[in-house]
Design an enzyme around this catalytic site. Structure first.
Site, PDB file in Angstrom:
ATOM      1  N   TYR A   1     -13.655  -2.871  10.222  1.00  0.00           N
ATOM      2  CA  TYR A   1     -12.318  -2.264  10.151  1.00  0.00           C
ATOM      3  C   TYR A   1     -11.581  -2.508  11.473  1.00  0.00           C
ATOM      4  O   TYR A   1     -10.430  -2.956  11.479  1.00  0.00           O
ATOM      5  CB  TYR A   1     -12.459  -0.757   9.885  1.00  0.00           C
ATOM      6  CG  TYR A   1     -11.149  -0.001   9.914  1.00  0.00           C
ATOM      7  CD1 TYR A   1     -10.283  -0.029   8.821  1.00  0.00           C
ATOM      8  CD2 TYR A   1     -10.766   0.749  11.031  1.00  0.00           C
ATOM      9  CE1 TYR A   1      -9.074   0.667   8.840  1.00  0.00           C
ATOM     10  CE2 TYR A   1      -9.564   1.445  11.064  1.00  0.00           C
ATOM     11  CZ  TYR A   1      -8.722   1.396   9.969  1.00  0.00           C
ATOM     12  OH  TYR A   1      -7.520   2.073   9.987  1.00  0.00           O
TER      13      TYR A   1
ATOM     14  N   SER B   1      -4.203   0.133  14.072  1.00  0.00           N
ATOM     15  CA  SER B   1      -4.955   1.342  14.415  1.00  0.00           C
ATOM     16  C   SER B   1      -5.357   1.308  15.891  1.00  0.00           C
ATOM     17  O   SER B   1      -5.353   0.244  16.525  1.00  0.00           O
ATOM     18  CB  SER B   1      -6.214   1.415  13.547  1.00  0.00           C
ATOM     19  OG  SER B   1      -7.010   2.508  13.915  1.00  0.00           O
TER      20      SER B   1
ATOM     21  N   GLY C   1       1.786   5.224   3.367  1.00  0.00           N
ATOM     22  CA  GLY C   1       2.757   4.273   2.801  1.00  0.00           C
ATOM     23  C   GLY C   1       3.605   4.943   1.732  1.00  0.00           C
ATOM     24  O   GLY C   1       4.812   4.693   1.616  1.00  0.00           O
TER      25      GLY C   1
ATOM     26  N   GLY D   1      -1.271   7.628   0.315  1.00  0.00           N
ATOM     27  CA  GLY D   1      -1.339   7.847   1.764  1.00  0.00           C
ATOM     28  C   GLY D   1      -0.016   7.773   2.498  1.00  0.00           C
ATOM     29  O   GLY D   1       1.034   8.169   1.969  1.00  0.00           O
TER      30      GLY D   1
ATOM     31  N   GLY E   1       0.819  -1.218   0.000  1.00  0.00           N
ATOM     32  CA  GLY E   1       0.000   0.000   0.000  1.00  0.00           C
ATOM     33  C   GLY E   1       0.845   1.256   0.000  1.00  0.00           C
ATOM     34  O   GLY E   1       0.592   2.178   0.775  1.00  0.00           O
TER      35      GLY E   1
HETATM   36  N1  NAP Z   1      -5.434   7.433   7.736  1.00  0.00           N
HETATM   37  C1  NAP Z   1      -5.453   7.293   9.050  1.00  0.00           C
HETATM   38  O1  NAP Z   1      -5.733   8.229   9.795  1.00  0.00           O
HETATM   39  C2  NAP Z   1      -5.087   5.973   9.671  1.00  0.00           C
HETATM   40  C3  NAP Z   1      -5.225   5.826  11.063  1.00  0.00           C
HETATM   41  C4  NAP Z   1      -4.858   4.613  11.638  1.00  0.00           C
HETATM   42  C5  NAP Z   1      -4.376   3.597  10.848  1.00  0.00           C
HETATM   43  N2  NAP Z   1      -4.248   3.759   9.498  1.00  0.00           N
HETATM   44  C6  NAP Z   1      -3.748   2.644   8.706  1.00  0.00           C
HETATM   45  O2  NAP Z   1      -2.701   3.113   7.882  1.00  0.00           O
HETATM   46  C7  NAP Z   1      -2.617   2.294   6.701  1.00  0.00           C
HETATM   47  C8  NAP Z   1      -2.525   3.171   5.468  1.00  0.00           C
HETATM   48  O3  NAP Z   1      -3.702   3.948   5.402  1.00  0.00           O
HETATM   49  P1  NAP Z   1      -3.822   5.312   4.576  1.00  0.00           P
HETATM   50  O4  NAP Z   1      -4.662   6.201   5.397  1.00  0.00           O
HETATM   51  O5  NAP Z   1      -2.505   5.750   4.118  1.00  0.00           O
HETATM   52  O6  NAP Z   1      -4.729   4.803   3.363  1.00  0.00           O
HETATM   53  P2  NAP Z   1      -4.854   5.228   1.827  1.00  0.00           P
HETATM   54  O7  NAP Z   1      -4.299   6.577   1.563  1.00  0.00           O
HETATM   55  O8  NAP Z   1      -6.274   4.962   1.478  1.00  0.00           O
HETATM   56  O9  NAP Z   1      -3.882   4.167   1.097  1.00  0.00           O
HETATM   57  C9  NAP Z   1      -4.169   2.798   1.163  1.00  0.00           C
HETATM   58  C10 NAP Z   1      -3.137   2.030   0.391  1.00  0.00           C
HETATM   59  O10 NAP Z   1      -3.507   0.639   0.445  1.00  0.00           O
HETATM   60  C11 NAP Z   1      -3.644   0.138  -0.870  1.00  0.00           C
HETATM   61  N3  NAP Z   1      -4.743  -0.831  -0.976  1.00  0.00           N
HETATM   62  C12 NAP Z   1      -6.031  -0.670  -0.583  1.00  0.00           C
HETATM   63  N4  NAP Z   1      -6.740  -1.768  -0.903  1.00  0.00           N
HETATM   64  C13 NAP Z   1      -5.898  -2.625  -1.537  1.00  0.00           C
HETATM   65  C14 NAP Z   1      -6.046  -3.893  -2.138  1.00  0.00           C
HETATM   66  N5  NAP Z   1      -7.222  -4.532  -2.173  1.00  0.00           N
HETATM   67  N6  NAP Z   1      -4.970  -4.457  -2.700  1.00  0.00           N
HETATM   68  C15 NAP Z   1      -3.777  -3.830  -2.708  1.00  0.00           C
HETATM   69  N7  NAP Z   1      -3.569  -2.618  -2.159  1.00  0.00           N
HETATM   70  C16 NAP Z   1      -4.625  -2.023  -1.590  1.00  0.00           C
HETATM   71  C17 NAP Z   1      -3.925   1.355  -1.746  1.00  0.00           C
HETATM   72  O11 NAP Z   1      -3.517   1.040  -3.064  1.00  0.00           O
HETATM   73  P3  NAP Z   1      -4.215   1.652  -4.390  1.00  0.00           P
HETATM   74  O12 NAP Z   1      -3.368   2.813  -4.786  1.00  0.00           O
HETATM   75  O13 NAP Z   1      -4.167   0.520  -5.323  1.00  0.00           O
HETATM   76  O14 NAP Z   1      -5.618   2.059  -3.997  1.00  0.00           O
HETATM   77  C18 NAP Z   1      -3.052   2.411  -1.088  1.00  0.00           C
HETATM   78  O15 NAP Z   1      -1.729   2.317  -1.538  1.00  0.00           O
HETATM   79  C19 NAP Z   1      -3.855   1.391   6.720  1.00  0.00           C
HETATM   80  O16 NAP Z   1      -3.496   0.108   7.180  1.00  0.00           O
HETATM   81  C20 NAP Z   1      -4.760   2.077   7.732  1.00  0.00           C
HETATM   82  O17 NAP Z   1      -5.648   1.174   8.349  1.00  0.00           O
HETATM   83  C21 NAP Z   1      -4.603   4.930   8.878  1.00  0.00           C
END
Ligand code: NAP
Length: 273
Positions: A165, A142, A16, A14, A10
């Site tokens: 989630y 999370s 990552g 975001g 990922g």
């Molecule tokens: N955002 C927050 O505030 C927050 C808080 C706590 C924890 N987290 C955790 O942090 C991590 C990253 O979250 P983020 O907020 O950066 O999310 P994000 O911006 O939505 O990015 C998600 C990433 O995961 C990939 N992904 C999603 N579904 C997938 C699938 N079926 N197969 C392969 N890749 C997939 C996406 O790839 P594509 O480009 O292909 O869509 C993207 O690269 C997650 O595990 C989330 O639970 C986030």
């Protein structure tokens, strides 16, 4: 990070994506992953412009266990070492709608993408991580955590995107503790974390939530577990940002972890330990 190889699931978007850019700038060979080729291309250009090496892109849809296996096989075939695996890919509570959906394998989608795929990847990559020790696994979980109801893990009754989630995120934390026990003495550490609350990412915006943190804040917390000397010998722990924290009580229930492990081995088709 010079000479180190890091896989970040990922990393096309975001937090990552931010972590990939930072690790590449620090000299790591970065293996980027996601589904979107166009986003991967722009990340590749960004990394190269910033003076990092040429990152390799591994496309794979983690809602399919077959595709997840192929991803692991490709990484194992292409690389002689893997120093860090950051299991970061995920979908939020309302990504593409809050309703219940299933993966290619028929499992509840958030459990499958956020937890099971990372469980499978970690197991398949373990031989290479062990051979590259000292090495690290970082599971991006999370603070949103919901205990697993072992009578209805796929949440067929009373479904809610938030619960699904949060269940998947607690499963990652339970797996982290369990795997750390198995890896004791191997030179491979595994920790999990809550990076930051409501970072400004696609997942948060898709949930209609106003962001209150930046990806830089969450990214620094992930980078701490990846590179921090202070956590070099730490394993099986959960962090809230930069600090160690307590997870939901179910994470410390050894019987629940054992049950989750047996179920996860069965669902992913890995041999029972
Ligand atoms: N955002 C927050 O505030 C927050 C808080 C706590 C924890 N987290 C955790 O942090 C991590 C990253 O979250 P983020 O907020 O950066 O999310 P994000 O911006 O939505 O990015 C998600 C990433 O995961 C990939 N992904 C999603 N579904 C997938 C699938 N079926 N197969 C392969 N890749 C997939 C996406 O790839 P594509 O480009 O292909 O869509 C993207 O690269 C997650 O595990 C989330 O639970 C986030």
């Amino acid at each position: 990070m010079d000479g180190k190889t890091v896989l970040i699931s990922g990393s096309t978007d975001g937090v990552g994506r931010y972590v990939a850019t930072r690790l590449a700038a620090a000299g790591a060979r970065v293996l980027i992953h996601g589904r979107d080729k166009a986003r991967a291309e722009t990340l590749r250009d960004e990394i190269k412009r910033a003076g990092g090496g040429e990152p390799m892109f591994y496309p794979a849809d983690l809602s399919s266990l077959a595709a997840t296996r192929k991803l692991a096989q490709a990484v194992l075939a292409d690389h002689e070492r893997l120093d860090v695996f950051i299991s970061n890919a995920g979908i939020g509570s309302r990504t593409e709608g809050p309703e219940r959906r299933t993966s290619a394998d028929g499992y509840e989608l958030r459990f499958a993408v956020n937890y099971l795929s990372g469980f499978l990847l970690a197991h398949l990559l373990l031989p290479l991580l062990k051979a590259s020790a000292p090495s690290r696994i970082v599971n991006v979980a999370s603070l949103g955590q919901h205990p697993i109801d072992f009578d209805d893990v796929m949440i067929t009754r009373g479904y809610g995107g938030s619960r699904a989630y949060a269940q998947s995120k607690l499963a990652q934390i339970m797996f982290t503790i369990d795997l750390a026990e198995q890896l004791e003495g191997s030179g491979v550490t595994v920790n999990s974390l809550h990076p930051a609350t409501y970072m400004n990412t696609t997942m948060v915006r898709a949930g209609g939530i106003a962001p209150i943190s930046t990806v830089e804040q969450g990214g620094e917390a992930i980078l701490h577990l990846v590179t921090g000397d202070d956590v070099a010998g730490t394993s099986g722990r959960f962090f809230n940002g930069m600090r160690e924290a307590k997870a939901n009580p179910q994470a410390y229930d050894a019987a629940a972890r054992k049950r989750l492990r047996a179920l996860s081995l069965e669902l992913t088709g890995l041999p029972a330990a």
